[in-house]
Design a protein around this motif. Structure first.
Motif, PDB file in Angstrom:
ATOM      1  N   VAL A 199       0.841  -1.191   0.000  1.00 32.01           N
ATOM      2  CA  VAL A 199       0.000   0.000   0.000  1.00 32.01           C
ATOM      3  C   VAL A 199       0.877   1.242   0.000  1.00 32.01           C
ATOM      4  N   VAL A 200       0.608   2.152  -0.916  1.00 32.87           N
ATOM      5  CA  VAL A 200       1.235   3.471  -0.883  1.00 32.87           C
ATOM      6  C   VAL A 200       0.206   4.438  -0.324  1.00 32.87           C
ATOM      7  N   ALA A 201       0.501   5.017   0.835  1.00 34.98           N
ATOM      8  CA  ALA A 201      -0.392   5.964   1.487  1.00 34.98           C
ATOM      9  C   ALA A 201       0.177   7.366   1.311  1.00 34.98           C
ATOM     10  N   ILE A 202      -0.576   8.222   0.650  1.00 40.40           N
ATOM     11  CA  ILE A 202      -0.135   9.583   0.355  1.00 40.40           C
ATOM     12  C   ILE A 202      -0.941  10.547   1.224  1.00 40.40           C
ATOM     13  N   SER A 203      -0.254  11.261   2.096  1.00 43.05           N
ATOM     14  CA  SER A 203      -0.913  12.223   2.966  1.00 43.05           C
ATOM     15  C   SER A 203      -0.390  13.617   2.669  1.00 43.05           C
ATOM     16  N   GLY A 204      -1.061  14.599   3.214  1.00 45.31           N
ATOM     17  CA  GLY A 204      -0.668  15.987   3.015  1.00 45.31           C
ATOM     18  C   GLY A 204      -1.874  16.886   3.126  1.00 45.31           C
ATOM     19  N   GLY A 205      -1.634  18.133   3.435  1.00 44.11           N
ATOM     20  CA  GLY A 205      -2.710  19.096   3.585  1.00 44.11           C
ATOM     21  C   GLY A 205      -3.328  19.484   2.259  1.00 44.11           C
ATOM     22  N   PRO A 206      -4.226  20.450   2.283  1.00 44.13           N
ATOM     23  CA  PRO A 206      -4.908  20.888   1.062  1.00 44.13           C
ATOM     24  C   PRO A 206      -3.935  21.423   0.016  1.00 44.13           C
ATOM     25  N   GLY A 207      -4.256  21.158  -1.259  1.00 41.91           N
ATOM     26  CA  GLY A 207      -3.505  21.753  -2.360  1.00 41.91           C
ATOM     27  C   GLY A 207      -2.147  21.152  -2.627  1.00 41.91           C
ATOM     28  N   THR A 208      -1.814  20.031  -1.979  1.00 44.48           N
ATOM     29  CA  THR A 208      -0.481  19.444  -2.164  1.00 44.48           C
ATOM     30  C   THR A 208      -0.408  18.517  -3.373  1.00 44.48           C
ATOM     31  N   LEU A 563       3.247  14.843   1.457  1.00 45.90           N
ATOM     32  CA  LEU A 563       3.454  15.991   0.583  1.00 45.90           C
ATOM     33  C   LEU A 563       3.299  17.259   1.414  1.00 45.90           C
ATOM     34  N   SER A 564       4.254  18.163   1.299  1.00 41.45           N
ATOM     35  CA  SER A 564       4.335  19.274   2.245  1.00 41.45           C
ATOM     36  C   SER A 564       4.146  20.652   1.628  1.00 41.45           C
ATOM     37  N   THR A 565       3.950  20.721   0.308  1.00 44.75           N
ATOM     38  CA  THR A 565       3.859  22.022  -0.359  1.00 44.75           C
ATOM     39  C   THR A 565       2.480  22.218  -0.960  1.00 44.75           C
ATOM     40  N   ASN A 566       1.845  23.331  -0.615  1.00 42.65           N
ATOM     41  CA  ASN A 566       0.525  23.672  -1.145  1.00 42.65           C
ATOM     42  C   ASN A 566       0.706  24.431  -2.464  1.00 42.65           C
ATOM     43  N   TYR A 567       0.320  23.788  -3.559  1.00 39.59           N
ATOM     44  CA  TYR A 567       0.442  24.394  -4.884  1.00 39.59           C
ATOM     45  C   TYR A 567      -0.855  25.056  -5.336  1.00 39.59           C
ATOM     46  N   ARG A 568      -1.951  24.822  -4.629  1.00 34.20           N
ATOM     47  CA  ARG A 568      -3.253  25.329  -5.074  1.00 34.20           C
ATOM     48  C   ARG A 568      -3.506  26.756  -4.617  1.00 34.20           C
ATOM     49  N   ASN A 569      -3.510  26.945  -3.304  1.00 36.50           N
ATOM     50  CA  ASN A 569      -3.941  28.230  -2.750  1.00 36.50           C
ATOM     51  C   ASN A 569      -2.845  29.272  -2.809  1.00 36.50           C
ATOM     52  N   SER A 570      -3.261  30.522  -2.938  1.00 39.04           N
ATOM     53  CA  SER A 570      -2.305  31.597  -2.690  1.00 39.04           C
ATOM     54  C   SER A 570      -1.953  31.569  -1.209  1.00 39.04           C
ATOM     55  N   ALA A 571      -0.803  32.132  -0.879  1.00 41.41           N
ATOM     56  CA  ALA A 571      -0.373  32.155   0.521  1.00 41.41           C
ATOM     57  C   ALA A 571      -1.396  32.896   1.383  1.00 41.41           C
ATOM     58  N   ASP A 589      -2.799  19.330   9.123  1.00 43.13           N
ATOM     59  CA  ASP A 589      -1.488  19.292   8.483  1.00 43.13           C
ATOM     60  C   ASP A 589      -1.384  20.572   7.653  1.00 43.13           C
ATOM     61  N   LEU A 590      -0.473  21.460   8.012  1.00 42.06           N
ATOM     62  CA  LEU A 590      -0.415  22.785   7.387  1.00 42.06           C
ATOM     63  C   LEU A 590       0.752  22.862   6.408  1.00 42.06           C
ATOM     64  N   PRO A 591       0.489  22.643   5.121  1.00 41.82           N
ATOM     65  CA  PRO A 591       1.562  22.723   4.129  1.00 41.82           C
ATOM     66  C   PRO A 591       1.961  24.168   3.854  1.00 41.82           C
ATOM     67  N   THR A 592       3.085  24.326   3.181  1.00 41.16           N
ATOM     68  CA  THR A 592       3.597  25.656   2.842  1.00 41.16           C
ATOM     69  C   THR A 592       3.079  26.076   1.474  1.00 41.16           C
ATOM     70  N   ALA A 593       2.370  27.186   1.414  1.00 38.51           N
ATOM     71  CA  ALA A 593       1.892  27.718   0.138  1.00 38.51           C
ATOM     72  C   ALA A 593       3.024  28.485  -0.539  1.00 38.51           C
ATOM     73  N   VAL A 594       3.283  28.186  -1.810  1.00 36.23           N
ATOM     74  CA  VAL A 594       4.477  28.717  -2.484  1.00 36.23           C
ATOM     75  C   VAL A 594       4.188  29.934  -3.347  1.00 36.23           C
ATOM     76  N   ARG A 595       2.921  30.338  -3.443  1.00 40.96           N
ATOM     77  CA  ARG A 595       2.560  31.393  -4.387  1.00 40.96           C
ATOM     78  C   ARG A 595       1.796  32.492  -3.658  1.00 40.96           C
ATOM     79  N   SER A 596       2.184  33.721  -3.905  1.00 42.51           N
ATOM     80  CA  SER A 596       1.514  34.858  -3.280  1.00 42.51           C
ATOM     81  C   SER A 596       0.902  35.745  -4.357  1.00 42.51           C
TER      82      SER A 596
END
Length: 724
Positions: A199-208, A563-571, A589-596
């Motif tokens: 089993v591959v279990a993929i976790s991460g916050g929103p937008g990752t 997965l630790s990077t939020n690619y969906r939301n603006s910062a 789980d609070l990922p880092t948003a990379v886009r402002s």
């Protein structure tokens, strides 16, 4: 000078892309010729010709499907490696292609040679000097984006663009999810190319990117072990029909079409449900306790069937009374699934009847004569068929509309109040279609009942006496044998057909224990990909769901990827959502948003006129973004907001495709920009702009309303407005 450089590089890449598309056309023509040849083999009048035809046509059709799906963005990447490693550039694409000399022209993104396209970084370049992403529309190159990964190499390679990833993140959304094959990041690639076992279990916050990474993993598995995964099948399970249609283009765009996409209301073959029960009822139907209720229901006597059978034979009165029949039913049930006992029914009844034959005349005639006479009597055949008919799961499910039967099978399992909730759900509107939550219960009954044995497996003793096999026995409500009426037919899809080679579960945190049981049956011998974020869960008892999930994967080895990077939301948007999660106590789980974007969410409170405030917010957002806009509402306000939307003529100027999604079964087309959805409907989706109506009501409408509202606040890529 930079514009001239970019134009020159685009022209050079266009020449290569043109060459690839010429080869694509040649490959398509070759596949079509193979298909024609295969059909020609079928005209040979021997079995070998038919076998050759089927094999050739199948292979040709699969290749044609791959080639047809690959046109959009066929070439998307280029690698320039250190000269001593490879002096020629490697081009990466959605599928692999060879030129007329059988030399590699385009490398499939899933091939080992393409792995460094995703894994190379400036810190660990893996021999890559420059990585280039080509932005194409069809066969036309629109631009290139470069990264210099190894500046220690003396090179005159030009570097163009501002970064492919940021360009992708900033584009407008439409009504479908797109592949990220050109912009997969290193942490995502590790999950995609993980070992297939277990089993591959993929976790991460929103937008990752959990969902799209999982879909790319499915495409990767099909590429690396096609015989296994295409032969056994890949099942993708998602939360709703809206979501499944949102993701349906991803795998075909990657050259894969042999995948079953099913929402939770469609997992059971031949059953489709789109409506949801109210939260309290949904929570009850999802509870693991319902497995025992369904097991008991499968063992009940058929409602309305005869309670006894009485016949005079020679000098004896032979009788099957209620007590005897109850004992015989328990005896048959002890052998396994109810429908599987059909071949034993006649002999079991006849055994009990023969033991009552005491008279000398009857004993002299012998058991054979007794059985022949009983099996020749229409009243005995009618009784046997009515007492133990072949049963469909949906039919037994219908029995539960009877409050007395429901109370009997729920005794000691459900409280009286819980029984009342179920009776209200099932009894008040018998014509109402199944809910999504009902589907797992129907599946539980399928497995408790079992399939009816095929005649070639187990010859049924009644076959020769009722005009053929069990397909001629009816399960009509009056339970009468009706050879000229509608015949009962076994299902075309049987339990043994349920298994898949790979099962992918998205939004796994929302599956109820009963849904885990349902999905788990499809993956007993499968490898799995499980995607989820506990903080977004709509199931109120996570420990119970965790136990059911562990049973579903049955001790398989689990490989965890985060997965630790939020690619969906603006910062700015994600900071607002994260602050809400912390304020209400979600363990998020609070990922880092990379886009402002520099645009803060807009919060509108104290609104005296909710419709006017909502209209102004929606029109404003639709005017500022070029992509999709979601209006998210409490369940109780859906009809009200639908009516509002239809009466806003000024919205037509900003969003001519605006429409209301009346329920989760209604899916807007690709031209629709503005849609109305409930909080649960937004699971897994994303929009350029979101307008949330009465967020406090969304939070209050269920036990997991806080998690639902958190999900809603993380759906927007550019603009977020809350009203009221």
């Amino acid at each position: 000078m930079s514009d001239e450089l970019a134009e020159r590089e685009i022209a050079d890449e266009q020449a290569f892309v043109d060459r690839v598309h010429v080869q694509l056309r040649h490959s398509t023509e070759a596949a079509q010729a193979l298909a024609r040849e295969g059909h020609g083999r079928g005209r040979l009048e021997h079995e070998g010709g038919l076998v050759e035809r089927d094999a050739m046509v199948f292979q040709a059709a699969r290749r044609i499907a791959q080639l047809d799906a690959a046109h959009e963005g066929l070439v998307f990447g280029r690698l320039d490696l250190r000269p001593e490693r490879d002096p020629e550039p490697r081009y990466i694409g959605r599928i692999g292609l060879r030129d007329a000399n059988r030399d590699s022209l385009l490398i499939d993104w899933r091939a080992p040679a393409a792995a460094v396209f995703y894994q190379a970084t400036a810190a660990t370049p893996h021999g890559v000097v420059r990585r280039r992403v080509l932005r194409c529309s069809g066969a036309r190159v629109l631009g290139v984006e470069d990264e210099l990964l190894d500046d220690s190499v003396e090179t005159d390679l030009p570097i163009v663009g501002e970064g492919a990833l940021m360009a992708q993140l900033s584009r407008a959304r439409d009504r479908s999810m797109h592949s990220i094959v050109a912009t997969i990041q290193a942490e995502q690639d590790r999950a995609i190319r993980a070992p297939s076992k277990g089993v591959v279990a993929i976790s991460g916050g929103p937008g990752t990117g959990k969902t799209v990474v999982a879909l790319h993993r499915a495409a990767y598995l099909l590429y690396t072990d096609r015989r296994r995964y295409e032969g056994g099948g890949v099942l993708v399970v998602g939360p709703s029909g809206v979501f499944m249609r949102y993701i349906e283009r991803v795998l075909p765009s990657l050259g894969e079409t042999a995948v079953a996409l099913r929402s939770l209301g469609e997992v059971v073959d031949g059953v489709r449900a789109t409506r949801h029960d109210e939260p309290a009822v949904a929570d009850l139907k999802g509870s693991a306790r319902m497995a025992e209720v369904m097991r008991r229901a499968s063992r009940q006597q058929v409602p309305g069937s005869a309670q006894e059978f009485r016949v005079f034979w020679r000098d004896d009165v032979v009788q099957l009374d209620r007590a005897t029949l109850g004992k015989l039913r328990r005896q048959l049930m002890s052998h396994g699934q109810r429908n599987r006992q059909l071949p034993r029914v006649a002999s079991t009844l006849l055994d009990a009847m023969w033991r009552q034959v005491r008279g000398e005349r009857g004993r002299e005639r012998g058991r054979g004569a007794f059985e022949d006479e009983m099996l020749g009597r229409q009243d005995f055949v009618d009784f046997a068929v009515a007492w133990w008919p072949p049963l469909a799961a949906t039919e037994v499910f219908g029995w539960l509309r009877d409050p007395e039967l429901l109370a009997r099978v729920s005794d000691g399992v459900l409280s009286e109040e819980e029984q009342r909730l179920l009776s209200k759900s099932w009894g008040d509107a018998p014509g109402l279609p199944l809910s999504v939550e009902d589907v797992a219960l129907v599946d539980e009954l399928r497995y408790a009942l079992g399939d009816v044995p095929a005649r070639h497996e187990d010859h049924h003793e009644l076959d020769d006496h009722v005009g053929g096999d069990l397909q001629e026995l009816t399960t009509a409500s009056d339970r009468e044998y009706a050879p000229s009426g509608r015949a009962w037919a076994p299902p075309s899809h049987r339990i043994e057909d349920d298994g898949y080679a790979h099962v992918l579960v998205d939004e796994a945190q929302d599956l109820t224990p009963m849904q885990w049981r349902m999905v788990g049956r499809r993956g007993r011998a499968a490898t799995w990909t499980i995607v989820g974020d506990p903080a977004q869960s709509s199931w109120p008892v996570p420990e119970e769901a965790a136990d059911a999930r562990a049973d579903a994967i049955d001790g398989k080895q689990v490989h965890e990827f985060h997965l630790s990077t939020n690619y969906r939301n603006s910062a700015e948007i994600y900071a607002h959502a994260a602050a809400y999660a912390e304020r209400v106590g979600l363990d998020a789980d609070l990922p880092t948003a990379v886009r402002s974007t520099g645009v803060e969410p807009r919060v509108i409170t104290d609104v005296p006129d909710l419709e006017r405030a909502t209209r102004e917010a929606v029109v404003g957002v639709a005017g500022e973004v070029s992509g999709t806009v979601g209006i998210v509402v409490p369940v109780a306000r859906r009809s009200e907001v639908n009516a509002w939307l239809a009466s806003w003529p000024e919205l037509a100027d900003q969003a001519p495709g605006a429409r209301a999604a009346v329920d989760s079964a209604v899916t807007p087309s690709a031209d629709d920009r503005v849609v109305v959805l409930t909080g649960l409907d937004t699971k897994g989706l994303e929009f350029d702009g979101i307008v949330v109506v009465r967020p406090q009501e969304i939070e209050d409408e269920s036990a997991t309303g806080r998690a639902t509202l958190y999900v809603v606040l993380t759906r927007a890529t550019q603009l977020l407005t809350t009203v009221g």
